[in-house]
Motif scaffolding. Structure first.
Motif, PDB file in Angstrom:
ATOM      1  N   MET A  86     -14.238 -15.813  -8.483  1.00 20.87           N
ATOM      2  CA  MET A  86     -14.314 -17.232  -8.828  1.00 20.87           C
ATOM      3  C   MET A  86     -13.452 -17.552 -10.041  1.00 20.87           C
ATOM      4  O   MET A  86     -12.947 -18.670 -10.170  1.00 20.87           O
ATOM      5  CB  MET A  86     -15.767 -17.658  -9.048  1.00 20.87           C
ATOM      6  CG  MET A  86     -15.941 -19.155  -9.308  1.00 20.87           C
ATOM      7  SD  MET A  86     -15.151 -20.251  -8.069  1.00 20.87           S
ATOM      8  CE  MET A  86     -16.351 -20.193  -6.732  1.00 20.87           C
ATOM      9  N   ARG A  87     -13.260 -16.593 -10.936  1.00 18.72           N
ATOM     10  CA  ARG A  87     -12.334 -16.824 -12.048  1.00 18.72           C
ATOM     11  C   ARG A  87     -10.939 -17.153 -11.520  1.00 18.72           C
ATOM     12  O   ARG A  87     -10.256 -18.040 -12.046  1.00 18.72           O
ATOM     13  CB  ARG A  87     -12.288 -15.596 -12.966  1.00 18.72           C
ATOM     14  CG  ARG A  87     -13.474 -15.453 -13.890  1.00 18.72           C
ATOM     15  CD  ARG A  87     -13.205 -14.452 -15.003  1.00 18.72           C
ATOM     16  NE  ARG A  87     -12.990 -13.103 -14.497  1.00 18.72           N
ATOM     17  CZ  ARG A  87     -13.950 -12.210 -14.323  1.00 18.72           C
ATOM     18  NH1 ARG A  87     -15.216 -12.526 -14.580  1.00 18.72           N
ATOM     19  NH2 ARG A  87     -13.674 -10.997 -13.877  1.00 18.72           N
ATOM     20  N   ASN A  88     -10.523 -16.428 -10.476  1.00 17.86           N
ATOM     21  CA  ASN A  88      -9.216 -16.702  -9.887  1.00 17.86           C
ATOM     22  C   ASN A  88      -9.207 -18.038  -9.153  1.00 17.86           C
ATOM     23  O   ASN A  88      -8.253 -18.818  -9.269  1.00 17.86           O
ATOM     24  CB  ASN A  88      -8.821 -15.575  -8.934  1.00 17.86           C
ATOM     25  CG  ASN A  88      -8.479 -14.296  -9.658  1.00 17.86           C
ATOM     26  OD1 ASN A  88      -8.507 -14.227 -10.882  1.00 17.86           O
ATOM     27  ND2 ASN A  88      -8.161 -13.254  -8.905  1.00 17.86           N
ATOM     28  N   THR A  89     -10.255 -18.302  -8.387  1.00 18.02           N
ATOM     29  CA  THR A  89     -10.343 -19.583  -7.679  1.00 18.02           C
ATOM     30  C   THR A  89     -10.261 -20.743  -8.659  1.00 18.02           C
ATOM     31  O   THR A  89      -9.517 -21.714  -8.439  1.00 18.02           O
ATOM     32  CB  THR A  89     -11.657 -19.665  -6.881  1.00 18.02           C
ATOM     33  OG1 THR A  89     -11.744 -18.555  -5.985  1.00 18.02           O
ATOM     34  CG2 THR A  89     -11.736 -20.963  -6.082  1.00 18.02           C
ATOM     35  N   GLU A  90     -10.993 -20.657  -9.749  1.00 18.53           N
ATOM     36  CA  GLU A  90     -10.989 -21.723 -10.740  1.00 18.53           C
ATOM     37  C   GLU A  90      -9.629 -21.844 -11.418  1.00 18.53           C
ATOM     38  O   GLU A  90      -9.180 -22.952 -11.750  1.00 18.53           O
ATOM     39  CB  GLU A  90     -12.079 -21.474 -11.783  1.00 18.53           C
ATOM     40  CG  GLU A  90     -13.494 -21.696 -11.258  1.00 18.53           C
ATOM     41  CD  GLU A  90     -13.734 -23.148 -10.878  1.00 18.53           C
ATOM     42  OE1 GLU A  90     -13.344 -24.046 -11.641  1.00 18.53           O
ATOM     43  OE2 GLU A  90     -14.304 -23.381  -9.795  1.00 18.53           O
ATOM     44  N   ALA A  91      -8.960 -20.719 -11.627  1.00 20.30           N
ATOM     45  CA  ALA A  91      -7.618 -20.774 -12.222  1.00 20.30           C
ATOM     46  C   ALA A  91      -6.643 -21.474 -11.283  1.00 20.30           C
ATOM     47  O   ALA A  91      -5.832 -22.311 -11.721  1.00 20.30           O
ATOM     48  CB  ALA A  91      -7.132 -19.363 -12.550  1.00 20.30           C
TER      49      ALA A  91
END
Length: 285
Positions: free
Chosen positions: A93-98
């Motif tokens: 999710m960190r990547n998705t949010e980025a």
């Protein structure tokens, strides 16, 4: 050297993916650097529009499989069993949010696609507001065949359910012409005209006041978000972790370690390997 580069050019903020030696493949640092560049553009009141592109021969070839599949990256992409789905969710999710920093950007984002925008690279492109492709460029999400689920879930919002299923049930790559025909991107142009087409659009948009651009983007995005975008991305990001820790996902990971990720990907994309039985598919069987 920065893996994502930001430059200001008059009223245009330019963000460039900067790992050309691996077709701008995504590693642990690229998503955070991308989000940082978006924040820099949004913090500058004189920037009206962002142009996002990739250096070298492609926009983005997806996640770096030499790092994550053939190796094991930071150890979070494939955990030891039993695996923790919420640990994986927090990681992905960190990547998705980025990637979604492009969607949330108060400045409109034009994505310029040449070469490839595949797998995670297509996530980045589709979080942008407008995508212009070279006619011979290719876009798709091949890991839906095994070891992946597009975490941003933008396919259905851009294409509608049936066309999204056509892409996600096959993992096919399509060229810019077909992407325009399906409505996935705004326009496909000859590769020689790509820079000129994107510059003309960016310069036209840059003549509109920042607050006007921001209001129009917020209104359009709100319509999509009201359809449940956040909830859909939650499921997609959880499912992405499941694909990598399912029996089939573990078999793909093991295969990539044994024969190299390029061979494993060829077998995945050609449909010649049975990932459930963990063996080549017998002709007619």
């Amino acid at each position: 050297m920065a893996k994502v580069v930001y430059e200001k050019d008059g009223r245009i903020g330019r963000i460039t993916l900067n790992r050309p030696e691996v077709l701008n493949a995504i590693d642990d640092e690229v998503p955070a650097e991308l989000a940082d560049c978006v924040a820099r553009a949004n913090a500058d009141p004189s920037v009206h529009v962002i142009v996002l592109s990739g250096k070298g021969d492609a926009f983005c070839a997806g996640y770096d499989l030499a790092y994550y599949a053939e190796g094991n990256g930071n150890g979070q992409a494939t955990q030891d069993m039993p695996w923790d789905p919420m640990k994986d969710y927090a990681f992905m999710m960190r990547n998705t949010e980025a990637f979604m920093s492009l969607w949330r950007s108060y400045r409109p984002v034009i994505c310029k696609v040449h070469g490839f925008a595949v797998a995670g690279g297509s996530d980045i492109a589709m979080c942008s507001d407008i995508t212009v492709m070279a006619e011979d460029a290719r876009i798709g999400y091949m890991p839906v065949r095994v070891w992946g689920c597009p975490t941003t879930a933008m396919w259905v919002y851009r294409l509608g359910p049936e066309k999204a299923k056509r892409m996600l049930f096959t993992g096919d790559k399509i060229d810019g012409r077909e992407a325009e025909k399906l409505g996935l991107v705004l326009k496909a142009v000859p590769a020689a005209d790509l820079d000129r087409e994107v510059e003309a659009l960016a310069e036209r948009m840059a003549t509109v006041p920042v607050n006007q651009l921001m209001m129009q983007k917020l209104v359009v995005n709100q319509a999509i978000e009201a359809m449940g975008l956040k909830q859909t991305q939650m499921f997609a990001t959880i499912f992405d972790g499941i694909t990598r820790h399912s029996p089939e996902g573990i078999n793909f990971k093991t295969r990539a370690e044994q024969v190299g990720w390029k061979q494993a990907v060829r077998e995945r994309d050609a449909g010649t390997f049975d990932w459930t039985q963990n063996r080549p598919i017998n002709p007619g069987g």
